[in-house]
Design an enzyme around this catalytic site. Structure first.
Site, PDB file in Angstrom:
ATOM      1  CE  LYS A 173      -4.371  -1.641   1.826  1.00 50.21           C
ATOM      2  NZ  LYS A 173      -5.256  -1.728   2.978  1.00 50.21           N
ATOM      3  CE  LYS A 180      -4.634  -8.709  -2.144  1.00 51.13           C
ATOM      4  NZ  LYS A 180      -5.052  -8.381  -0.841  1.00 51.13           N
ATOM      5  CE  LYS A 195     -14.824  -3.153  -5.983  1.00 53.13           C
ATOM      6  NZ  LYS A 195     -15.721  -2.570  -5.043  1.00 53.13           N
TER       7      LYS A 195
HETATM    8  P1  TYM Z   1     -10.277  -7.014   3.871  1.00 55.45           P
HETATM    9  O1  TYM Z   1     -11.434  -6.123   4.153  1.00 55.45           O
HETATM   10  O2  TYM Z   1      -9.205  -6.516   2.974  1.00 55.45           O
HETATM   11  O3  TYM Z   1     -10.775  -8.365   3.261  1.00 55.45           O
HETATM   12  C1  TYM Z   1     -11.802  -9.115   3.857  1.00 55.45           C
HETATM   13  C2  TYM Z   1     -11.573 -10.593   3.685  1.00 55.45           C
HETATM   14  O4  TYM Z   1     -11.498 -10.934   2.301  1.00 55.45           O
HETATM   15  C3  TYM Z   1     -10.334 -11.718   2.057  1.00 55.45           C
HETATM   16  N1  TYM Z   1      -9.849 -11.449   0.680  1.00 55.45           N
HETATM   17  C4  TYM Z   1      -9.710 -12.391  -0.259  1.00 55.45           C
HETATM   18  N2  TYM Z   1      -9.927 -13.720  -0.240  1.00 55.45           N
HETATM   19  C5  TYM Z   1      -9.691 -14.396  -1.382  1.00 55.45           C
HETATM   20  N3  TYM Z   1      -9.236 -13.829  -2.524  1.00 55.45           N
HETATM   21  C6  TYM Z   1      -8.994 -12.500  -2.590  1.00 55.45           C
HETATM   22  N4  TYM Z   1      -8.567 -11.948  -3.725  1.00 55.45           N
HETATM   23  C7  TYM Z   1      -9.226 -11.715  -1.418  1.00 55.45           C
HETATM   24  N5  TYM Z   1      -9.116 -10.399  -1.124  1.00 55.45           N
HETATM   25  C8  TYM Z   1      -9.498 -10.257   0.165  1.00 55.45           C
HETATM   26  C9  TYM Z   1      -9.347 -11.247   3.110  1.00 55.45           C
HETATM   27  O5  TYM Z   1      -8.336 -12.193   3.340  1.00 55.45           O
HETATM   28  C10 TYM Z   1     -10.249 -11.059   4.305  1.00 55.45           C
HETATM   29  O6  TYM Z   1     -10.461 -12.283   4.979  1.00 55.45           O
HETATM   30  N6  TYM Z   1      -7.458  -6.600   7.911  1.00 55.45           N
HETATM   31  C11 TYM Z   1      -8.620  -7.266   7.385  1.00 55.45           C
HETATM   32  C12 TYM Z   1      -9.885  -7.001   8.189  1.00 55.45           C
HETATM   33  C13 TYM Z   1      -9.772  -7.264   9.649  1.00 55.45           C
HETATM   34  C14 TYM Z   1      -9.799  -8.545  10.268  1.00 55.45           C
HETATM   35  C15 TYM Z   1      -9.708  -8.291  11.671  1.00 55.45           C
HETATM   36  C16 TYM Z   1      -9.915  -9.842   9.776  1.00 55.45           C
HETATM   37  C17 TYM Z   1      -9.641  -6.345  10.648  1.00 55.45           C
HETATM   38  N7  TYM Z   1      -9.618  -6.960  11.850  1.00 55.45           N
HETATM   39  C18 TYM Z   1      -9.699  -9.347  12.594  1.00 55.45           C
HETATM   40  C19 TYM Z   1      -9.905 -10.901  10.721  1.00 55.45           C
HETATM   41  C20 TYM Z   1      -9.798 -10.642  12.084  1.00 55.45           C
HETATM   42  C21 TYM Z   1      -8.860  -6.756   5.985  1.00 55.45           C
HETATM   43  O7  TYM Z   1      -8.466  -5.692   5.629  1.00 55.45           O
HETATM   44  O8  TYM Z   1      -9.645  -7.531   5.237  1.00 55.45           O
END
Ligand code: TYM
Length: 328
Positions: A114, A197, A200
């Site tokens: 990022k 991957k 967005k």
């Molecule tokens: P975030 O909002 O970026 O993504 C949410 C979830 O989607 C999964 N993900 C994917 N899985 C498969 N293929 C992809 N291309 C792909 N892109 C995203 C992510 O692995 C995630 O599970 N930091 C985290 C949010 C968070 C969190 C937490 C998660 C904050 N606190 C505590 C678990 C526990 C995040 O930004 O996810």
């Protein structure tokens, strides 16, 4: 016997894509029966990189609709907004001071991606500290298991390390959580570039299918997706990343095994396969959107209010113990 506890979350930034759905949300649904389940909408994480901060309230409501449409059942699971529970921020600060080190955070791949190419003057301290807030989310509730997509693995490793360091210094306080990454779908790749991957933040909207893309747009994106010239529908992630990604999506959306899908399209080339997947995707989107739109804002607010009310005593109890340990 007490059930083990899962915790996971998604940022309410814009709309979810099918990578988020297949890698995370859809994985949570069957777990609700097996675990005590807590699902958070992490709006404090979202402000680390959001430009239009005033649209966040709306995005939280939309995200909650997505949780419900995916099959998260508020009678079985707790759904709440991170900013409703101030203990997440308190624990973040404590972990910042007591357990986390600059070098831990400098090594985080997601931060490096990022921040890549950006001047440090334009990177918020929050973006740097983001993984500690995530660790606090998880550790605050004595989480056993964290179901996420593959890209979150490093953050969960950090949560484990911070918990271990704290426990070592102050005595047993935090449970050490483990990540749960599904075998298939944990890394859905970009449709236009299947070597990276789905995300967005990709340059082209043809990279992803948003859960609120119209069924027609979703179908078009599948038809345009990058493949190879071999025209054999077969899983081979290294040599055929594009078709392998589409096969994974096909398999997960239809609950057919990849082997069965390969058999179904043996000798038929990519045309039929893509046309069918385009239709499957359009049907999925239309069904998902119908479900999401069935919830009113009032329903959602009540679900979130009640979720926060249930979770608050757990957070209060934990932060009390933590403060006592460090002498506050
Ligand atoms: P975030 O909002 O970026 O993504 C949410 C979830 O989607 C999964 N993900 C994917 N899985 C498969 N293929 C992809 N291309 C792909 N892109 C995203 C992510 O692995 C995630 O599970 N930091 C985290 C949010 C968070 C969190 C937490 C998660 C904050 N606190 C505590 C678990 C526990 C995040 O930004 O996810």
């Amino acid at each position: 016997m007490n059930k083990k506890r899962i915790f996971s979350g998604v940022q309410p930034t814009g709309n979810l894509h099918i990578g988020n759905y297949l890698g995370a949300l859809s994985q949570w649904v069957p777990l609700q029966d097996e675990y005590e389940s807590i699902f958070c909408i992490v709006d404090y994480h979202a402000i680390t990189s959001l430009n239009k901060k005033n649209s966040l309230k709306n995005s939280v409501i939309e995200m909650a609709k997505n949780y419900l449409a995916a099959g998260i059942n508020p009678k079985k699971s707790i759904i709440f907004t991170q900013s409703a529970i101030k203990e997440h921020v308190e624990l973040t600060w404590i972990l910042n001071c007591v357990s986390a080190r600059m070098s831990d955070l400098e090594n985080m791949t997601q931060y490096k991606d990022k921040a890549d190419g950006k001047n440090k003057e334009n990177i918020s301290v929050g973006l740097f500290d983001y993984p500690v807030l995530m660790a606090a989310d998880i550790l605050l509730y004595d989480t056993d298991v964290v179901p996420v997509g593959h890209d979150q693995l490093q953050h969960i490793e950090l949560a484990r390390d911070l918990a271990k360091r704290f426990n070592y210094q102050y005595g047993e306080t935090f449970k050490i959580p483990t990540a749960l990454i599904r075998k298939q779908g944990a890394r859905i790749m970009g449709l236009d570039d299947p070597t990276k991957k789905m995300s967005k933040s990709a340059a082209s909207a043809n990279n992803w299918i948003a859960l609120n893309d119209s069924p027609e747009i979703g179908a078009k994106k599948i038809m345009k997706a990058a493949t190879d010239s071999e025209a054999i529908v077969k899983l081979d992630v290294d040599k055929k990343p594009g078709i392998s990604n589409l096969l994974t999506i096909y398999s997960l959306l239809t609950a057919k095994t990849v082997k069965d899908v390969e058999k179904q399209y043996a000798g038929r080339g990519y045309g039929d396969f893509k046309k069918d997947l385009a239709q499957i995707t359009a049907d999925f989107l239309s069904d998902f959107q119908k479900k999401a739109n069935a919830f009113s804002e009032t329903d959602i607010k009540e679900i979130m209010r009640s979720g926060a009310e249930k979770i608050k005593p757990l957070a209060e109890e934990k932060i009390k113990r933590v403060k006592l340990k460090i002498g506050l």
